[in-house]
Scaffold this motif. Structure first.
Motif, mmCIF file in Angstrom:
data_model
loop_
_atom_site.group_PDB
_atom_site.id
_atom_site.type_symbol
_atom_site.label_atom_id
_atom_site.label_comp_id
_atom_site.label_asym_id
_atom_site.label_seq_id
_atom_site.Cartn_x
_atom_site.Cartn_y
_atom_site.Cartn_z
ATOM 1 N N ASP A 1 -5.442 -2.687 -0.603
ATOM 2 C CA ASP A 1 -4.403 -3.394 0.153
ATOM 3 C C ASP A 1 -4.600 -3.224 1.653
ATOM 4 O O ASP A 1 -4.504 -4.187 2.425
ATOM 5 C CB ASP A 1 -3.008 -2.877 -0.235
ATOM 6 C CG ASP A 1 -2.576 -3.319 -1.617
ATOM 7 O OD1 ASP A 1 -3.093 -4.336 -2.107
ATOM 8 O OD2 ASP A 1 -1.713 -2.628 -2.211
ATOM 9 N N MET A 2 -4.881 -1.996 2.067
ATOM 10 C CA MET A 2 -5.026 -1.745 3.497
ATOM 11 C C MET A 2 -6.268 -2.408 4.078
ATOM 12 O O MET A 2 -6.233 -2.934 5.191
ATOM 13 C CB MET A 2 -5.034 -0.234 3.766
ATOM 14 C CG MET A 2 -3.663 0.403 3.594
ATOM 15 S SD MET A 2 -3.561 2.128 4.154
ATOM 16 C CE MET A 2 -4.429 2.962 2.820
ATOM 17 N N GLU B 1 -5.930 1.234 -5.203
ATOM 18 C CA GLU B 1 -5.100 0.073 -4.881
ATOM 19 C C GLU B 1 -4.611 0.147 -3.444
ATOM 20 O O GLU B 1 -4.567 -0.871 -2.734
ATOM 21 C CB GLU B 1 -3.908 -0.018 -5.842
ATOM 22 C CG GLU B 1 -4.258 -0.542 -7.215
ATOM 23 C CD GLU B 1 -4.834 -1.953 -7.158
ATOM 24 O OE1 GLU B 1 -4.227 -2.816 -6.482
ATOM 25 O OE2 GLU B 1 -5.894 -2.179 -7.768
ATOM 26 N N ARG B 2 -4.226 1.338 -3.031
ATOM 27 C CA ARG B 2 -3.755 1.522 -1.649
ATOM 28 C C ARG B 2 -4.835 1.098 -0.657
ATOM 29 O O ARG B 2 -4.587 0.356 0.287
ATOM 30 C CB ARG B 2 -3.390 2.980 -1.380
ATOM 31 C CG ARG B 2 -2.137 3.481 -2.051
ATOM 32 C CD ARG B 2 -1.806 4.887 -1.577
ATOM 33 N NE ARG B 2 -1.428 4.894 -0.166
ATOM 34 C CZ ARG B 2 -2.109 5.514 0.795
ATOM 35 N NH1 ARG B 2 -3.196 6.191 0.516
ATOM 36 N NH2 ARG B 2 -1.686 5.450 2.043
ATOM 37 N N SER C 1 0.832 -1.215 0.000
ATOM 38 C CA SER C 1 0.000 0.000 0.000
ATOM 39 C C SER C 1 0.861 1.258 0.000
ATOM 40 O O SER C 1 0.421 2.314 -0.460
ATOM 41 C CB SER C 1 -0.925 0.006 1.217
ATOM 42 O OG SER C 1 -0.224 0.324 2.409
#
Length: 537
Positions: free
Chosen positions: A489-490, A485-486, A477
């Protein structure tokens, strides 16, 4: 933070509230002084004035008012502090800040070298700063903290007296937002070396460059003052002459002082919240924080995932928040709600629903996990201890959790130890606890402010929970600037942690305050009070 109507200004997700138009209050009394002297209550002690060492909101609030970095927080995001301008290279990896001429409280100039010294001191492993991880992404910061490169290789340099150049290893979507946080403030090398181990341990062992200078804090006393800094570059904007602070751990004590005209602002407990909610002097301040339990996995019993799950499922969060009163809400995520929006939706909506269920009340399932966990441990009962602060609300929370857990988990004996805030922090940092009632308030408006704490190598991962896939996702991330996307992921990482009960979320914090109606211009950001522009009308 927030206010009367919970106004939230989203700038990179940060929740801010300025008191620009406070309506008339429930109390007709005037402020405690007509001479621009403010009296303010806090619930805990200052732990340190050293920007490299501080970890709590009481200390950070002091720094926000007595020191200044490149930017200051404002109701609309960030406003210039010492930076008069900033340019960013096309690749997003180099930031060049031009600084205004300003001075320390002793009259010496604040220069770019003061930033270089401060940042280098914080990332130096010898300093043992718990917030050094926030520098990750700045060139060589991680390698320096891991002892692989010299401190002098950090990606920050002074060009002359008033230009600062910062080099990143990768684009950081939230880099500028970090610059208003005290750990990134400048420090006067002369003062650090002069005071040595005493630096930051009392008012007199510091150098200040902000709107106020601190007086009278000895390192352990429960009252002190901030006085207007005559050498501050923007002193004409500072209207208050003095702020008198007092530590009041019992809200009823603060209330009595308020009623006797000796306080202008104080935090409410559950009973007082019910009494004053709806009054014009009442303010609801959602601080972007979560109260949660840390479970020390160095303890064999708590290293068992089934025991942790049983504990989480035994907590009736709705009932607990009702007991505490105020506007706190039951939490089923670690990251606070309303911190970050993703395509118009709250970030927490992305977290797996099955993961959130592990932070909901389910006594029958709790009993199953408990029985399984005891069998794996080869035990029929457990004795555990919960560490809390000695404030009124912390004690009430501890008592409620004790009752819930013991009534739902047969064979559990839970003792509660309540200690002064400073002591709780020290015991927590030393790993001297089994369960610890903790809270975290986002340093800036991004989930990473919460989630990075639980990575395996983070110094603030006091419970020692570890998961390699979690670490991988958090690292991923931070390696992309694609916000979708960040967040993906988180949210996946947080789902993993919640399912395993790495920490146990309890409630989202929403502070309730009484503030006199003639106190104007204050700003509350993530529990830090900024009085630079405050005044008494």
């Amino acid at each position: 933070m927030k206010k009367m109507k919970r106004k939230k200004f989203w700038q990179a997700g940060a929740v801010l509230l300025a008191a620009t138009a406070l309506t008339a209050c429930g109390s007709s009394k005037k402020s405690s002084s007509s001479k621009q002297d403010l009296s303010w209550s806090v619930a805990g002690e200052i732990t340190t004035m050293d920007p490299s060492k501080a970890t709590d909101v009481v200390s950070f609030t002091q720094m926000v008012n007595t020191m200044e970095g490149l930017y200051r927080s404002s109701k609309n995001g960030q406003t210039p502090g010492l930076a008069t301008s900033a340019t960013v290279s096309k690749d997003g990896l180099t930031y060049t800040f031009n600084l205004r001429k300003s001075t320390w409280s002793d009259g010496s100039p604040v220069t770019a070298k003061d930033f270089v010294y401060s940042w280098s001191r914080t990332v130096n492993p010898k300093t043992e700063s718990e917030y050094a991880y926030l520098f990750s992404g700045i060139k060589n910061a991680d390698s320096i903290q891991n002892g692989k490169k010299p401190v002098s290789s950090l990606g920050i340099k002074a060009v002359g007296k008033y230009q600062l150049v910062v080099t990143l290893e990768k684009r950081m979507a939230y880099f500028k937002d970090l610059m208003a946080f005290p750990v990134f403030f400048p420090q006067q090398e002369k003062a650090v070396k002069k005071y040595g181990d005493k630096y930051g341990t009392a008012s007199k062992y510091m150098a200040y460059n902000g709107p106020f200078v601190q007086k009278g804090w000895t390192g352990s006393n429960l009252s002190w003052k901030l006085e207007k800094n005559s050498k501050y570059w923007d002193k004409s904007s500072v209207k208050l002459n003095q702020i008198s602070y007092s530590v009041n751990k019992t809200p009823s004590t603060a209330y009595n002082l308020y009623e006797s005209n000796k306080l202008d602002g104080f935090g409410l407990d559950s009973n007082l919240t019910k009494q004053f909610k709806g009054k014009s002097a009442y303010h609801s301040l959602a601080n972007g924080g979560t109260y949660y339990l840390e479970l020390n996995e160095k303890n064999q019993n708590l290293a068992n995932a089934n025991i942790r799950k049983a504990i989480s499922l035994s907590i009736n969060r709705k009932n607990l928040t009702s007991i505490l009163g105020g506007n706190n809400l039951p939490a089923n995520t670690y990251t606070a709600k309303d911190l970050t929006k993703v395509n118009g939706e709250d970030y927490t909506s992305m977290i797996d629903a099955s993961a959130k269920k592990m932070a909901t009340y389910n006594p029958s399932l709790a009993k199953k996990y408990w029985k399984k966990g005891l069998a794996e441990l080869g035990k029929s009962s457990l004795t555990l201890n919960l560490l809390t602060s000695d404030t009124d609300s912390a004690k009430k929370t501890g008592e409620a959790l004790q009752s819930m857990l013991e009534s739902n988990l047969s064979g559990l004996k839970l003792t509660v130890t309540s200690v002064p805030f400073k002591t709780r922090l020290a015991r927590r940092e030393n790993g001297n606890f089994q369960l610890c009632g903790s809270d975290w308030i986002a340093d800036f408006g991004d989930p990473i402010s919460f989630l990075e704490l639980l990575t395996s190598a983070n110094a603030s991962n006091y419970g020692s929970w570890k998961n390699s896939e979690y670490d991988r996702l958090i690292k991923a991330s931070k390696a992309t600037n694609d916000q979708n996307e960040r967040m993906k992921d988180m949210s996946q990482a947080e789902s993993i942690m919640l399912k395993d009960c790495g920490v146990v979320p309890v409630y989202y914090e929403d502070d309730a305050w009484m503030i006199r109606p003639n106190v104007k211009g204050w700003l509350c950001t993530r529990a830090d009070w900024d009085f630079k522009n405050a005044y008494i009308k």
